[in-house]
Design an enzyme around this catalytic site. Sequence first.
Site, PDB file in Angstrom:
ATOM      1  N   ASN C  67      83.423  -7.197  51.465  1.00  0.00           N
ATOM      2  CA  ASN C  67      82.753  -5.900  51.479  1.00  0.00           C
ATOM      3  C   ASN C  67      82.083  -5.702  52.822  1.00  0.00           C
ATOM      4  O   ASN C  67      81.667  -6.652  53.481  1.00  0.00           O
ATOM      5  CB  ASN C  67      81.727  -5.790  50.348  1.00  0.00           C
ATOM      6  CG  ASN C  67      80.353  -6.285  50.745  1.00  0.00           C
ATOM      7  OD1 ASN C  67      79.589  -5.588  51.411  1.00  0.00           O
ATOM      8  ND2 ASN C  67      80.033  -7.520  50.371  1.00  0.00           N
ATOM      9  N   CYS C 128      72.784 -10.369  56.380  1.00  0.00           N
ATOM     10  CA  CYS C 128      73.834  -9.383  56.152  1.00  0.00           C
ATOM     11  C   CYS C 128      74.822  -9.421  57.298  1.00  0.00           C
ATOM     12  O   CYS C 128      74.478  -9.148  58.448  1.00  0.00           O
ATOM     13  CB  CYS C 128      73.282  -7.974  56.023  1.00  0.00           C
ATOM     14  SG  CYS C 128      74.619  -6.787  55.736  1.00  0.00           S
ATOM     15  N   THR C 264      79.439 -10.248  42.617  1.00  0.00           N
ATOM     16  CA  THR C 264      80.764  -9.659  42.452  1.00  0.00           C
ATOM     17  C   THR C 264      81.226  -9.546  41.008  1.00  0.00           C
ATOM     18  O   THR C 264      81.908  -8.587  40.638  1.00  0.00           O
ATOM     19  CB  THR C 264      81.773 -10.496  43.260  1.00  0.00           C
ATOM     20  OG1 THR C 264      81.327 -10.513  44.622  1.00  0.00           O
ATOM     21  CG2 THR C 264      83.156  -9.918  43.202  1.00  0.00           C
TER      22      THR C 264
HETATM   23  C1  LIG Z   1      79.402  -5.024  47.580  1.00  0.00           C
HETATM   24  C2  LIG Z   1      78.342  -6.008  47.923  1.00  0.00           C
HETATM   25  C3  LIG Z   1      77.135  -5.584  48.477  1.00  0.00           C
HETATM   26  C4  LIG Z   1      76.143  -6.495  48.823  1.00  0.00           C
HETATM   27  N1  LIG Z   1      74.962  -6.042  49.340  1.00  0.00           N
HETATM   28  C5  LIG Z   1      73.957  -6.919  49.596  1.00  0.00           C
HETATM   29  C6  LIG Z   1      72.691  -6.470  50.042  1.00  0.00           C
HETATM   30  O1  LIG Z   1      72.448  -5.290  50.185  1.00  0.00           O
HETATM   31  N2  LIG Z   1      71.727  -7.399  50.317  1.00  0.00           N
HETATM   32  C7  LIG Z   1      71.974  -8.739  50.153  1.00  0.00           C
HETATM   33  O2  LIG Z   1      71.091  -9.555  50.400  1.00  0.00           O
HETATM   34  N3  LIG Z   1      73.157  -9.195  49.704  1.00  0.00           N
HETATM   35  C8  LIG Z   1      74.157  -8.326  49.419  1.00  0.00           C
HETATM   36  N4  LIG Z   1      75.359  -8.796  48.947  1.00  0.00           N
HETATM   37  C9  LIG Z   1      75.553 -10.240  48.752  1.00  0.00           C
HETATM   38  C10 LIG Z   1      75.336 -10.637  47.291  1.00  0.00           C
HETATM   39  O3  LIG Z   1      74.003 -10.365  46.896  1.00  0.00           O
HETATM   40  C11 LIG Z   1      75.640 -12.126  47.071  1.00  0.00           C
HETATM   41  O4  LIG Z   1      74.775 -12.896  47.885  1.00  0.00           O
HETATM   42  C12 LIG Z   1      77.058 -12.480  47.432  1.00  0.00           C
HETATM   43  O5  LIG Z   1      77.938 -11.452  47.079  1.00  0.00           O
HETATM   44  C13 LIG Z   1      77.533 -13.785  46.776  1.00  0.00           C
HETATM   45  O6  LIG Z   1      77.496 -13.698  45.387  1.00  0.00           O
HETATM   46  P1  LIG Z   1      78.801 -13.302  44.493  1.00  0.00           P
HETATM   47  O7  LIG Z   1      79.927 -14.184  44.918  1.00  0.00           O
HETATM   48  O8  LIG Z   1      78.370 -13.518  43.062  1.00  0.00           O
HETATM   49  O9  LIG Z   1      79.093 -11.872  44.769  1.00  0.00           O
HETATM   50  C14 LIG Z   1      76.354  -7.880  48.612  1.00  0.00           C
HETATM   51  C15 LIG Z   1      77.556  -8.307  48.049  1.00  0.00           C
HETATM   52  C16 LIG Z   1      78.559  -7.399  47.697  1.00  0.00           C
HETATM   53  C17 LIG Z   1      79.829  -7.909  47.106  1.00  0.00           C
END
Ligand SMILES: Cc1cc2nc3c(=O)[nH]c(=O)nc-3n(C[C@H](O)[C@H](O)[C@H](O)COP(=O)(O)O)c2cc1C
Lengths: 259, 259, 310, 310
Positions: C67, C128, C264
């Site tokens: 993303n 980020c 996700t």
């Molecule tokens: C679409 C999307 C948007 C995200 N936006 C943020 C955000 O605004 N701030 C942040 O700290 N992490 C953001 N993340 C990271 C997630 O919070 C998380 O750390 C990361 O996706 C790993 O976890 P997962 O594999 O369960 O998605 C985002 C992730 C995704 C997929």
Amino acid sequence: MIRKEKLLIVSHREIARDIFELTFQGDLAAEIKRPGQFVHVKVSDAAVPLLRRPVSIARADAAAGTITLIYRRGGEGTALLAARKQGERVDVIGPLGNGFPADDSLKGRKVLLAGGGIGVPPLYGLSLKLKALGAEPVHVLGFDTKSSVFYEKEFEAIGETFVSTVDGSTGTKGFVTDIIDLFRLNFDTLYACGPVQMLKALEMRFPEKEVYLSLEERMGCGIGACFACVCHVPGDPDGYRKVCSDGPVFKAGEVVLSC
Amino acid sequence: MIRKEKLLIVSHREIARDIFELTFQGDLAAEIKRPGQFVHVKVSDAAVPLLRRPVSIARADAAAGTITLIYRRGGEGTALLAARKQGERVDVIGPLGNGFPADDSLKGRKVLLAGGGIGVPPLYGLSLKLKALGAEPVHVLGFDTKSSVFYEKEFEAIGETFVSTVDGSTGTKGFVTDIIDLFRLNFDTLYACGPVQMLKALEMRFPEKEVYLSLEERMGCGIGACFACVCHVPGDPDGYRKVCSDGPVFKAGEVVLSC
Amino acid sequence: MLNIELPGLSLKNPVMPASGCFGFGKEFAGLYDLNRLGAIMIKAATPEARFGNETPRVAETPSGMLNAIGLQNPGLDKILAEELTALEQYDVPVIANIAGSRIEDYVRVAEEISAAPNTSALELNISCPNVKTGGIAFGTDPVMAGELTKAVKRVSSVPVYVKLSPNVTSITEIAMAVEQAGADGLTMINTLLGMRIDLRTGKPVLANKTGGLSGPAIKPVAIRMIHEVSRAVSIPIIGMGGIQSAEDVLEFLFAGASAAAVGTANFVNPFICLEIIDELPSVLKKYGYSHIRECIGRSHEDEAAYHYRT
Amino acid sequence: MLNIELPGLSLKNPVMPASGCFGFGKEFAGLYDLNRLGAIMIKAATPEARFGNETPRVAETPSGMLNAIGLQNPGLDKILAEELTALEQYDVPVIANIAGSRIEDYVRVAEEISAAPNTSALELNISCPNVKTGGIAFGTDPVMAGELTKAVKRVSSVPVYVKLSPNVTSITEIAMAVEQAGADGLTMINTLLGMRIDLRTGKPVLANKTGGLSGPAIKPVAIRMIHEVSRAVSIPIIGMGGIQSAEDVLEFLFAGASAAAVGTANFVNPFICLEIIDELPSVLKKYGYSHIRECIGRSHEDEAAYHYRT
Ligand SMILES: Cc1cc2nc3c(=O)[nH]c(=O)nc-3n(C[C@H](O)[C@H](O)[C@H](O)COP(=O)(O)O)c2cc1C
Ligand SMILES: Cc1cc2nc3c(=O)[nH]c(=O)nc-3n(C[C@H](O)[C@H](O)[C@H](O)COP(=O)(O)OP(=O)(O)OC[C@H]3O[C@@H](n4cnc5c(N)ncnc54)[C@H](O)[C@@H]3O)c2cc1C
Ligand SMILES: Cc1cc2nc3c(=O)[nH]c(=O)nc-3n(C[C@H](O)[C@H](O)[C@H](O)COP(=O)(O)OP(=O)(O)OC[C@H]3O[C@@H](n4cnc5c(N)ncnc54)[C@H](O)[C@@H]3O)c2cc1C
Ligand SMILES: Cc1cc2nc3c(=O)[nH]c(=O)nc-3n(C[C@H](O)[C@H](O)[C@H](O)COP(=O)(O)O)c2cc1C
Ligand code: FES
Ligand code: FES
């Protein structure tokens, strides 16, 4: 309300080259409010592919509890979906999005429905509804070539239907806009779904009319939470609309086409 | 020669709780040289799970072109395999490994086959071969509990067969070693497959005898190229054997059990 | 058997949606009762509204996704006035994710958002990968990470968790630097920087070219990093990266996390947080535990040393 | 349409097995004609024989696997006497992967193995995550990486490719340092450091605890890194990380690689290299190319700048 349900496949068949018509049965059908809404489909029970696929609802029948989708087998996900068989269950979330506005005020009105390729499916349910409301739907359906044409008969059963193909192998050679010009089609309201170039052309051509456009964008959540599917709005650099939850249908001019 | 083939499932049934007997048909059957060899199975056509699963050949019939596996549904991969149906094809590589040595010299000899749980399957093909060679096989089969016992009848049809269960719900309560003690079973050669603790107990108990042990280890390639499956050899810290290509059967003492 | 106390957070269970994957909660509020959640990590807030990157912003990868949203958000004022207040009706701790381009940005957002009545903790997004000025520099340099943490701690009226980037040579070094600077906890991991190329065009699929890789594909990297960091720090970790099931939550606790966030997987199944919470008790029982506290840090040899003590 | 010239390597096609996933070739020689391969990257050689880590050494992960083999190999002398000579019968360039704990180890192996008649190039493994002294320190520090490269270049009679670790904050920095030090090419990426925990025991699945993550899961990370590095260096890159198909090879070429290596996929399908080589021409044609050279670096805006020129 948005539901997640394992819908039963009651029929699934290839209706044109790589174009499949898939009918589900389930409680979700009763939740569908408007033509132009879509569902988010987990194409396979396996962990891969990870993301769901957004597909428009081509037709919903609340009484029978059925939902029909029409989709093109293209990449990995739709290929897996195409392999699913009658009697199997598919994990679906929906209904999503707001769909096409259509109410009593359209009674007796001439409405033009313009679809391109896999933009055609949601217009089918829309046309059925418009007809039921007493409007007079006319259809302009554009395809690449003869073998990819579908639902011509079904649309003809509702109203006047014009088909164009890019290569001229059937119908009029050209794009849907060519047909509108050629046959000088007139209308009060225009509903369109298809490639963004087509939507743009229609928007530019009919600045004075009431025009509704259904957009596509790559999606994450499909419910408005992830901001994957935004598009710009004219005149406000920070402004945006989400295709999944504010759309997928927008009034022409509401969003910047290019997204 | 090692082949990769999409084998046809000709039968597939649950023969005890979570224990499945799966028979394939294909050209690969003709390549199998010895009981105790194994195949490497792609449990599903999907990309996940990524790695193949090693499963012993329980029986091969070159004339009929069939290969029978017996496996336990445990984790993700074997659960997917268990869902495959008769008529489907499964991507298999094999035969792999060297299997149990068995030749004419065993004619008239008493041979003991000791199996524990899912270590039992390869002993079936072995026993058939030993019998055909004129040896006198005796079987000691250990299981957890009554519901996980399988192939008792099939082994009885070849030779004397003792069953033990850990909880005593059928057969003798205890381990295969308890049965050997209890019934004072005597033999010239011992073949064993099962949990490493069982193999170790047998190795220690019969230091003077000819003993062959079939090992398990987590595998990458299954063909000897990746060094995932090595075990130590006694007395040489750099020495090793690969379970997949040097084994899975080793003479007792050849490798250090614990791997 | 699921409750746990962390700085600022009295969690009825250890499961919460990860920032950016749950918006500000309102979409999910239509699907289930948000009171069931352990906490909510809201989308990153920046001082001003941001549109973020152009689309396409997401792309699918094997067992994962990329993303490049680019920290789109309505800006601090709107978040305070509209989003946070809407969450006040729920009895759920809110963890406010904050981002910025400069220390001043973080400080301003931290000061104001930490004063909101229902903000229980801050999550400092120094990781980020999707905006040039989105904090990634803070996330890869221990000195800058420490300075930022100190500055935010000074103004925050709630405990501060720092969200670590996995795109570094030594995540432990950053973790220790922010602990030293006063962080009350860590959240990890953010996404791995990745790219996909469209074979038809030959160009990157994402308009931003690179994006953050999330989902099951990165779970082994997250587990490794949490295992490593939990040995080096004595503040609690909220773990995330590829969690899809109650079993995955257990794996994160074993690695050394004290709670877990789901990102996700909310897209694959919007009900996933609820389902995980419902399944956790039986999964704990299956593996022989009667409280999640017994699981924390279990993978370490000297287990006791890695239980975060409340 | 598949041939390409790289320093020391006259490749009939751009596809080769990656080091550690093909042994020294003899197992695969029983399966197909090794002459079909573009090249062969043999397993890491160290001065002395090494047993490596205890088992379990592999674990499965979503769309990937972890390995912690630990550089097991029969040692330089045996490799020279038995393994390399066995490969002489094939008309295939051999790329010798070398590893060690100290600069002296690398230098000794490099000097001797580069003198073997069928060694076409060296691949300096400064990125093995699985042994404490397996070179990972060289792979994460640009100064050390540069020094090692210089030392090896001094003694090597064939071109030297340096294999980069993805477990770093800036892979470009390392890439530039080794280019500066005289590297003739880069190979990337090695595995990402990961871990899995067994829920039944609560302990890491691998005896070594951590392992290297490979397979499709890491492909987006590899593509991103190759894209980034190929902008910064002017030596060629052999790309790897999750390749499973001819389409994947194309994606790596677009990203900026000049050739591609296949690792983990050899375990899933031992015939995969051959199948990819067979499919490449039609895949190239499908996307409108008549030679792989046209694909290299295609994803970059100013495409021409990123074609490695032979
Ligand atoms: C679409 C999307 C948007 C995200 N936006 C943020 C955000 O605004 N701030 C942040 O700290 N992490 C953001 N993340 C990271 C997630 O919070 C998380 O750390 C990361 O996706 C790993 O976890 P997962 O594999 O369960 O998605 C985002 C992730 C995704 C997929
Ligand atoms: C609101 C909406 C309604 C749609 N209705 C229909 C329909 O009725 N019939 C139909 O055939 N198609 C429809 N589409 C397009 C459909 O979603 C894509 O064709 C499909 O996602 C492609 O998946 P794939 O696995 O075949 O392709 P892949 O290329 O393998 O997909 C990779 C990723 O890209 C996404 N993606 C690829 N193409 C599109 C696209 N055009 N739009 C959105 N995401 C895409 C996929 O969802 C997936 O996440 C609709 C899209 C949207 C947004
Ligand atoms: C030479 C050999 C012969 C075998 N023969 C049989 C047999 O005849 N019947 C039978 O039921 N089982 C047999 N096994 C064990 C069988 O391979 C495992 O039960 C199976 O791989 C587990 O897969 P899973 O997906 O259910 O488990 P998961 O836990 O999901 O598997 C995860 C990973 O660990 C590996 N793994 C897990 N357990 C084992 C194990 N015991 N041995 C090797 N790898 C393992 C898997 O292959 C996979 O890579 C044999 C193993 C070997 C090495
Ligand atoms: C089992 C295994 C052993 C490996 N051994 C080595 C090695 O000895 N030397 C080396 O440089 N890389 C080694 N690698 C890394 C691979 O060469 C490759 O860089 C990595 O696996 C990414 O490619 P893939 O995803 O196609 O496997 C090994 C990888 C695996 C899976
Ligand atoms: S797809 Fe997530 S907001 Fe539209
Ligand atoms: S599994 Fe690869 S060498 Fe045995």
